[in-house]
Design a protein around this motif. Structure first.
Motif, short mmCIF file in Angstrom:
data_model
loop_
_atom_site.label_atom_id
_atom_site.label_comp_id
_atom_site.label_asym_id
_atom_site.label_seq_id
_atom_site.Cartn_x
_atom_site.Cartn_y
_atom_site.Cartn_z
N ILE A 165 0.83 -1.20 0.00
CA ILE A 165 0.00 0.00 0.00
C ILE A 165 0.87 1.25 0.00
O ILE A 165 0.62 2.21 -0.75
CB ILE A 165 -0.95 0.01 1.22
CG1 ILE A 165 -2.00 -1.10 1.08
CG2 ILE A 165 -1.63 1.37 1.37
CD1 ILE A 165 -2.87 -1.28 2.30
N ARG A 166 1.89 1.23 0.81
CA ARG A 166 2.79 2.39 0.90
C ARG A 166 3.48 2.65 -0.44
O ARG A 166 3.56 3.79 -0.89
CB ARG A 166 3.82 2.15 2.00
CG ARG A 166 4.74 3.33 2.24
CD ARG A 166 5.55 3.13 3.53
NE ARG A 166 6.37 1.92 3.50
CZ ARG A 166 6.12 0.83 4.23
NH1 ARG A 166 5.09 0.79 5.06
NH2 ARG A 166 6.93 -0.23 4.16
N PHE A 167 3.97 1.59 -1.07
CA PHE A 167 4.66 1.75 -2.35
C PHE A 167 3.71 2.29 -3.42
O PHE A 167 4.07 3.20 -4.18
CB PHE A 167 5.26 0.42 -2.80
CG PHE A 167 5.98 0.48 -4.12
CD1 PHE A 167 7.14 1.22 -4.26
CD2 PHE A 167 5.47 -0.19 -5.23
CE1 PHE A 167 7.80 1.29 -5.49
CE2 PHE A 167 6.13 -0.14 -6.45
CZ PHE A 167 7.29 0.61 -6.58
N GLY A 168 2.51 1.75 -3.49
CA GLY A 168 1.54 2.21 -4.49
C GLY A 168 1.16 3.67 -4.29
O GLY A 168 1.07 4.44 -5.25
N ALA A 169 0.95 4.06 -3.03
CA ALA A 169 0.58 5.46 -2.74
C ALA A 169 1.75 6.40 -3.03
O ALA A 169 1.56 7.51 -3.58
CB ALA A 169 0.15 5.58 -1.28
N GLU A 170 2.96 5.98 -2.67
CA GLU A 170 4.14 6.81 -2.95
C GLU A 170 4.34 6.96 -4.46
O GLU A 170 4.70 8.05 -4.93
CB GLU A 170 5.38 6.18 -2.32
CG GLU A 170 5.41 6.30 -0.80
CD GLU A 170 6.59 5.56 -0.19
OE1 GLU A 170 7.29 4.84 -0.94
OE2 GLU A 170 6.80 5.69 1.03
N MET A 171 4.08 5.91 -5.22
CA MET A 171 4.21 6.00 -6.67
C MET A 171 3.17 6.95 -7.24
O MET A 171 3.45 7.75 -8.14
CB MET A 171 4.06 4.61 -7.31
CG MET A 171 4.36 4.61 -8.80
SD MET A 171 6.05 5.17 -9.18
CE MET A 171 6.99 3.73 -8.61
N ALA A 172 1.96 6.90 -6.72
CA ALA A 172 0.91 7.81 -7.17
C ALA A 172 1.31 9.26 -6.93
O ALA A 172 1.10 10.13 -7.80
CB ALA A 172 -0.40 7.50 -6.45
#
Length: 455
Positions: A165-172
């Motif tokens: 979740i953290r990686f996906g949000a940071e990528m967004a």
């Protein structure tokens, strides 16, 4: 069985198989062995977010065709980047797209669930890109995120869930910061920024509908995704003239005669391609087609990520290029010319957008999409598309026929000269081939970046 239940079943099967095959004497696992590959998951999550995005575009003021296509492209980029570490033989576009450099990276030798990362990327970025939408649609975004989180977390460790979740949000957020530098940021808030007084030459565009100002006159300056598209220019339009012996007069007279003598079949084509103001836009129509084909071909998540990326990049770049041509040539619409030089009482059968004529935005966009899809599925591919505004359906036996109809429909409606749709078609094909030249393959694979499609 629902789409999300099917999605879960695939993921659990892979997890169990991986656990049974691991031995106690295994060496330190590489990333692909730690995390289930993206290719093992369903593409349903992308299609569900695409469907929601179509609803949001239609319901949110300011998301005209170019603005909507831009948002679709950045969401596709965020999804791809959130999952590409789990795709064999594919690479991030960081450092390969102009200005796209500062992106998060995964933690080595740690488990990730790639659909969970994609889910976080789509939810986070969609709320940023469509920040002015109503609370109803913001709630729909939240509900879709929660639905997938609840399903996807089964069989996945808490640390892996939080990490994904953290990686996906940071990528967004990285993609959002990248988007803010392209020249199109916040365009939804001011689609008509310049007075029409700037377009006052004899040949220039004049308002033809209820809009007295031109739509997005600076959109041609927005950054393209493919570097070659930034420098690409469509050929100049025919020299403007009111002389009855001129090529330009012949173009206008052709539109005039065509509209006045449409057959039943030609009227059907014209009406099918109509996308009224306040609809999902033609970009949304094409996004729905891609979603339908992904479902039809039972694509896995990795395949769908790449196809959505290429199609949305092509749509965005095609509209940027078309707008560059429109305001570079700044030509009046056929109705303005015909009323002045041929028939003062004549009117087109549909209303055009508030922008100069050349080139046709619809022809450019659709030919770009068709080029990507022909590269993916083959030119002789049978498919059906649904108009998202009218729910009418139309079948095609190949992508050449699809392009031909998109090229003639605006002429049948009286909103373009034929030169505008023909040049727009050539423009879209070249734009798409430039997008196909963006190498997604990792360094260990062959770069087949030659132009691959021509109609």
């Amino acid at each position: 069985m629902t789409k999300i239940q099917s999605f879960l079943l695939i993921g659990l099967t892979v997890i169990l198989a991986t656990s049974c095959n691991k031995g106690t004497d295994d060496a330190e696992p590489i990333q692909e062995e730690i995390s289930t590959p993206v290719s093992n998951y369903s593409a349903a999550i992308l299609n569900d977010y695409a469907g929601l995005q179509l609803e949001v575009v239609k319901a949110t003021p300011g998301y005209e065709g170019p603005v909507a296509a831009r948002s679709m492209a950045y969401l596709a980029l965020a999804a791809y980047e959130a999952a590409v570490p789990g795709i064999s033989n594919k690479q991030s576009l960081a450092g390969k797209l102009q200005g796209f450099d500062n992106v998060p990276v995964i933690e080595e030798n740690q488990e990730y669930n790639w659909p969970i990362a994609v889910n976080a990327s789509q939810h986070t970025l969609m709320k940023l890109l469509y920040g002015t939408t109503s609370d109803v649609y913001k709630t729909k975004m939240d509900d879709l995120k929660k639905e997938y989180e609840q399903t996807l977390k089964v069989g996945v460790g808490t640390d892996a869930i939080e990490r994904s979740i953290r990686f996906g949000a940071e990528m967004a957020n990285a993609v959002w910061n990248y988007a803010k530098t392209d020249g199109g940021h916040l365009a939804y808030d001011n689609n008509y920024p310049l007075s029409n007084s700037l377009f006052n030459s004899v040949s220039s565009w004049k308002p033809t509908g209820d809009k007295s100002r031109p739509l997005l006159p600076k959109w041609g300056d927005v950054r393209s995704f493919a570097s070659a598209n930034s420098s690409f220019r469509a050929p100049a339009a025919e020299a403007f003239s009111f002389d009855e012996n001129s090529t330009f007069f012949a173009q206008a007279y052709d539109t005039y005669l065509t509209v006045n003598s449409l057959s039943v079949g030609q009227k059907e084509i014209m009406n099918f391609w109509k996308m009224p103001h306040g609809s999902v836009t033609q970009a949304g129509n094409q996004l729905a087609l891609v979603s339908k084909l992904i479902t039809k071909e039972n694509y896995k998540l990795d395949q769908a990520l790449e196809l959505y990326l290429q199609v949305t990049f092509a749509m965005h770049d095609a509209l940027v290029s078309s707008w560059k041509s429109k305001f570079g040539n700044n030509l009046m619409r056929p109705v303005t010319y015909i009323n002045q030089a041929i028939d003062p009482k004549w009117s087109p059968l549909q209303e055009s957008i508030a922008a100069p004529d050349y080139t046709s935005e619809e022809a450019s966009l659709v030919s770009a999409v068709a080029t990507i899809l022909a590269n993916e599925f083959g030119e002789e591919y049978t498919f059906e598309i649904t108009n998202q505004s009218t729910s009418s359906k139309r079948a095609y036996k190949n992508f050449t026929d699809y392009i031909k109809e998109a090229k003639v429909a605006p002429v049948y409606a009286g909103i373009h000269y034929r030169m505008s749709t023909e040049s727009g078609t050539s423009q879209g094909i070249q734009i798409a081939n430039n997008v196909l030249n963006i190498n997604l393959n990792s360094l260990s694979t062959t770069d087949s970046s030659a132009v691959r499609v021509a109609f």
